[in-house]
Enzyme design. Structure first.
Site, PDB file in Angstrom:
ATOM      1  N   HIS A 182      28.914  30.708  58.286  1.00 56.52           N
ATOM      2  CA  HIS A 182      29.778  29.561  57.995  1.00 56.52           C
ATOM      3  C   HIS A 182      29.941  28.664  59.233  1.00 56.52           C
ATOM      4  O   HIS A 182      29.842  27.438  59.142  1.00 56.52           O
ATOM      5  CB  HIS A 182      31.148  30.050  57.497  1.00 56.52           C
ATOM      6  CG  HIS A 182      32.173  28.970  57.400  1.00 56.52           C
ATOM      7  ND1 HIS A 182      32.397  28.255  56.239  1.00 56.52           N
ATOM      8  CD2 HIS A 182      33.038  28.465  58.323  1.00 56.52           C
ATOM      9  CE1 HIS A 182      33.342  27.353  56.460  1.00 56.52           C
ATOM     10  NE2 HIS A 182      33.764  27.465  57.716  1.00 56.52           N
ATOM     11  N   GLU A 183      30.183  29.294  60.385  1.00 53.55           N
ATOM     12  CA  GLU A 183      30.362  28.494  61.608  1.00 53.55           C
ATOM     13  C   GLU A 183      29.068  27.764  61.959  1.00 53.55           C
ATOM     14  O   GLU A 183      29.110  26.624  62.441  1.00 53.55           O
ATOM     15  CB  GLU A 183      30.826  29.375  62.776  1.00 53.55           C
ATOM     16  CG  GLU A 183      32.160  30.110  62.542  1.00 53.55           C
ATOM     17  CD  GLU A 183      33.274  29.223  62.006  1.00 53.55           C
ATOM     18  OE1 GLU A 183      33.270  28.005  62.270  1.00 53.55           O
ATOM     19  OE2 GLU A 183      34.158  29.742  61.291  1.00 53.55           O
TER      20      GLU A 183
HETATM   21 ZN   LIG Z   1      34.999  26.210  58.762  1.00 53.08          ZN
END
Ligand SMILES: [Zn+2]
Length: 249
Positions: free
Chosen positions: A118-119
């Site tokens: 996600h990052e």
């Molecule tokens: Zn985020």
């Protein structure tokens, strides 16, 4: 408007129910917002804990996952770092770093791999100049000022009985709402990039992909809850002060 009611408003002005000088029915908005936020934050913690116990077939750590995804997107210059704290993972567009909490950095669980991916989704957004991310970054200082000044200005408006101050306070507060709303596409887009890259690169397989999606959906829900709580607070301000005119004193 007496001094005491003004101080009462100010006392619970920061969003949590403080039972000040008298019961204000619009406080229900604040309480509902706080309950939604607590529910969402409990849910992300339990979902993360559940899938932290599910190991991945690839046995890649969060850090290895991040490196692999970044390299696959040509983002060799983006560094992967370990930071302290729990669920403190974030991408920093200023330093071009993916910062992973210790429990994500070294863990091979499906939850950690999902968060790391996600990052990296944010790093890809940054590299592609994804518009909602740019708007969000531009709004950070504006939203901070709005958040800090809105209640003091509303208090001044109440003490002086001056409507323009009340309205200015509401406008400043609505900047926080705008910020929370633009955060939503940024978060959901980063997660959908993450899930598809995890599948494409074979970092997660089969039902692991669905599990990572569950973790990221639970995380995104905390942003929805925060936005809902802020909108409820804005509604409360509008109900209390929005229609007020000089004759109301
Ligand atoms: Zn985020």
């Amino acid at each position: 408007m007496t001094f005491f009611t003004a101080m009462g408003y100010y006392g619970y002005g920061y969003g949590y129910p403080g039972f000040g000088f008298y019961w204000d029915p619009t406080l229900i908005f604040v309480i509902v917002g706080a309950v939604i936020s607590m529910w969402a934050s409990g849910r992300v913690q339990s979902t993360f804990a559940k899938y932290s116990r599910m190991g991945s077939m690839s046995r890649m750590t969060g850090a290895e996952t991040a490196r692999r995804i970044l390299d696959s997107q040509g983002l060799y210059h983006v560094q992967v770092r370990s930071v302290s704290g729990n669920l403190t993972d974030h991408y920093d567009p200023r330093t071009k770093t993916v910062n992973l909490s210790q429990s994500v950095y070294g863990s091979t669980s499906v939850a950690s791999i999902g968060v790391a991916a996600h990052e990296c989704g944010h790093a890809v957004q940054d590299a592609q100049a994804y518009a909602p991310l740019n708007i969000r970054s531009a709004l950070v200082p504006v939203a901070n000022i709005g958040c800090k000044l809105s209640w003091p200005i509303i208090l001044i408006g109440l003490l002086l009985g001056m409507t323009p101050f009340l309205h200015l306070g509401i406008i400043l507060f609505s900047l926080s709402v705008l910020f929370q709303l633009i955060t939503l596409p940024v978060e959901y887009n980063a997660s959908s990039r993450a899930v598809s890259l995890l599948g494409q690169l074979g970092i997660l397989q089969g039902n692991e992909v669905g599990a990572a999606r569950k973790v990221l959906n639970a995380a995104a829900l905390t942003y929805v809850a925060a936005a809902a709580a802020t909108i409820l607070q804005l509604l409360r301000l509008i109900i209390l002060f929005g229609g007020r005119n000089r004759d109301d004193r």
